[in-house]
Design a protein around this motif. Structure first.
Motif, PDB file in Angstrom:
ATOM      1  N   GLY A  74     -13.316 -13.872   4.056  1.00 30.18           N
ATOM      2  CA  GLY A  74     -13.227 -12.946   2.936  1.00 30.18           C
ATOM      3  C   GLY A  74     -12.746 -11.598   3.436  1.00 30.18           C
ATOM      4  N   PRO A  75     -12.987 -10.550   2.661  1.00 28.62           N
ATOM      5  CA  PRO A  75     -12.587  -9.209   3.114  1.00 28.62           C
ATOM      6  C   PRO A  75     -13.367  -8.825   4.368  1.00 28.62           C
ATOM      7  CG  PRO A  75     -13.044  -9.223   0.753  1.00 28.62           C
ATOM      8  CD  PRO A  75     -13.504 -10.543   1.289  1.00 28.62           C
ATOM      9  N   ALA A  76     -12.675  -8.409   5.432  1.00 29.33           N
ATOM     10  CA  ALA A  76     -13.318  -7.970   6.673  1.00 29.33           C
ATOM     11  C   ALA A  76     -13.293  -6.450   6.716  1.00 29.33           C
ATOM     12  CB  ALA A  76     -12.600  -8.545   7.883  1.00 29.33           C
ATOM     13  N   PRO A  77     -14.447  -5.796   6.632  1.00 34.10           N
ATOM     14  CA  PRO A  77     -14.473  -4.322   6.544  1.00 34.10           C
ATOM     15  C   PRO A  77     -14.049  -3.618   7.818  1.00 34.10           C
ATOM     16  CG  PRO A  77     -16.700  -5.188   6.704  1.00 34.10           C
ATOM     17  CD  PRO A  77     -15.788  -6.373   6.553  1.00 34.10           C
ATOM     18  N   GLY A  78     -14.059  -4.290   8.967  1.00 34.27           N
ATOM     19  CA  GLY A  78     -13.702  -3.630  10.225  1.00 34.27           C
ATOM     20  C   GLY A  78     -14.763  -2.644  10.663  1.00 34.27           C
ATOM     21  N   TRP A  79     -14.291  -1.613  11.394  1.00 30.22           N
ATOM     22  CA  TRP A  79     -15.255  -0.643  11.934  1.00 30.22           C
ATOM     23  C   TRP A  79     -16.044   0.059  10.835  1.00 30.22           C
ATOM     24  CZ3 TRP A  79     -16.678  -0.785  16.732  1.00 30.22           C
ATOM     25  CH2 TRP A  79     -15.809  -1.303  17.698  1.00 30.22           C
ATOM     26  N   ALA A  80     -15.471   0.162   9.660  1.00 33.81           N
ATOM     27  CA  ALA A  80     -16.185   0.810   8.555  1.00 33.81           C
ATOM     28  C   ALA A  80     -17.435   0.040   8.150  1.00 33.81           C
ATOM     29  CB  ALA A  80     -15.257   0.966   7.351  1.00 33.81           C
ATOM     30  N   GLY A  81     -17.478  -1.241   8.504  1.00 27.38           N
ATOM     31  CA  GLY A  81     -18.640  -2.039   8.132  1.00 27.38           C
ATOM     32  C   GLY A  81     -19.756  -2.031   9.157  1.00 27.38           C
ATOM     33  N   VAL A  82     -19.519  -1.381  10.326  1.00 27.88           N
ATOM     34  CA  VAL A  82     -20.550  -1.366  11.369  1.00 27.88           C
ATOM     35  C   VAL A  82     -21.790  -0.586  10.919  1.00 27.88           C
ATOM     36  CG1 VAL A  82     -21.089  -0.623  13.722  1.00 27.88           C
ATOM     37  CG2 VAL A  82     -18.872  -1.679  13.210  1.00 27.88           C
TER      38      VAL A  82
END
Length: 387
Positions: free
Chosen positions: A129-137
């Protein structure tokens, strides 16, 4: 966790309710959460199975918290990597993290939860699905840091409360031991006073009997009768004293100043005439004070009988408004004339015992040679005014 008694069953029931609640909530609310997350994978049978596994794993969270966290972490990470929407399954992960934090010491808990956080971060960088990247850490770390901090605080509070309960229990045990020691010392002092006085009187009466037996045997009978009476009275008083320590025994009245006439009569049979004078209006005294005053007179007269070398002594009891004074005097040579000190009599349990009794009640005691000759024992014992 020890599965014993009602407490274990209550904990098991609570875990079952929690697991079923999260299971039901996850099955119902995950679809609604997906409706607000465009691009996420639709909820299907696989996602519902993963939600069920994560929720039901909490049934064993108290017994095996690390294993439970491992199962829930892998299950949740798989769910998110497959692209399913963020939803109630994260609440299950939060509970698993909290359980490890509250049941393990801080350092091992931090290591285990740190590993779980690394596994959970997988979906941030790689997901169907959508991968938020560093913003999701940062959001992902919140699902770890918050339950970990809450669990540590709860654990510390529980440990503090447990230490407080243990210290209170130790304090109660020490207080009980202290009171038991004080009671044993009190009983020992009572036994010393009873036995010491009785044996002194019996010894004096036996000497009189031995002296009279060859010349006037008919008068020796009087001394032997006195020995019998004194020994019987001493044994009765000893029985009353020791009866206090027998479990379940009724406490009989302890001796007090009202028994001075009986003490005087007993000593008269031992050859010591005692004059008892009462000043003021006699009144009922606290039991401890009444007993201490009686024992003081008894011990002082016993010393007169042993050491003074006289045939008479005087006892004065003065009932004042806020205190009671007791004075015992004799006109004898005293113990020092014989080369001994009354305070050292019976290994220090004579005058030293009197002083301990009086001091414990907040009074004071003076002993020493009398101004007119002989020896004087004088005590002041505080007593509440009569109302």
């Amino acid at each position: 966790m020890r599965w014993n008694g009602q407490r274990g069953w209550r904990a098991a029931a609570a875990d079952a309710v929690l697991a079923l609640a999260l299971l039901g909530f996850g099955q119902l609310a995950t679809g609604l959460a997906g409706d607000n997350q465009p691009g996420s994978r639709p909820v299907d049978t696989a996602s519902r199975l993963l939600i069920a596994v994560a929720a039901l794993a909490l049934l064993a969270r108290r017994q095996v918290p690390v294993t439970t966290l491992a199962v829930v972490t892998v299950d949740t990470a798989t769910y998110l990597v497959l692209g399913y929407p963020y939803g109630p399954i994260l609440l299950t992960f939060l509970v698993a993290v909290y359980t490890v934090a509250v049941r393990l010491p801080v350092r091992p808990a931090a290591l285990v939860i740190g590993g779980a956080f690394v596994v959970l971060l997988t979906h941030v960088f790689w997901s169907r699905g959508p991968a938020p990247g560093w913003a999701g850490v940062l959001p992902a770390s919140a699902w770890v840091a918050v339950p970990f901090a809450v669990g540590v605080v709860v654990r510390v509070n529980r440990e503090v409360a447990a230490r407080s309960r243990a210290e209170e229990a130790r304090g109660r045990a020490e207080e009980a031991r202290r009171r038991a020691d004080e009671e044993r010392l009190r009983i020992a002092q009572e036994v010393h006073d009873v036995v010491g006085h009785g044996l002194a009187a019996i010894s004096m009466q036996a000497e009189i009997a031995l002296h009279l037996l060859p010349k006037r045997p008919e008068q020796a009978e009087t001394a032997l009768t006195a020995i019998s009476r004194t020994s019987r009275e001493a044994l009765d008083e000893l029985r009353v004293t020791l009866g206090a320590v027998r479990r379940g025994a009724e406490r009989e009245p302890v001796p007090g100043l009202a028994r001075l006439p009986a003490l005087r009569d007993r000593l008269a049979g031992a050859g010591l005439a005692v004059e008892v004078r009462v000043v003021g209006a006699p009144r009922e005294l606290p039991a401890a004070l009444d007993l201490a005053a009686y024992r003081l007179v008894q011990e002082a007269l016993t010393n007169v009988l042993r050491h003074a070398g006289v045939a008479n002594a005087q006892v004065t009891v003065d009932y004042r408004a806020d205190e009671v004074t007791v004075e015992v005097t004799d006109r004898g040579a005293g113990a020092r004339a014989a080369g001994t000190d009354p305070a050292d009599d019976e290994s220090g349990h004579g005058l030293a015992g009197m002083r301990e009794r009086v001091t414990a009640l907040g009074g004071w005691l003076t002993t020493g040679p009398h101004a007119g000759g002989g020896f004087r024992v004088y005590a002041r014992l505080p007593a509440e005014p009569a109302t």
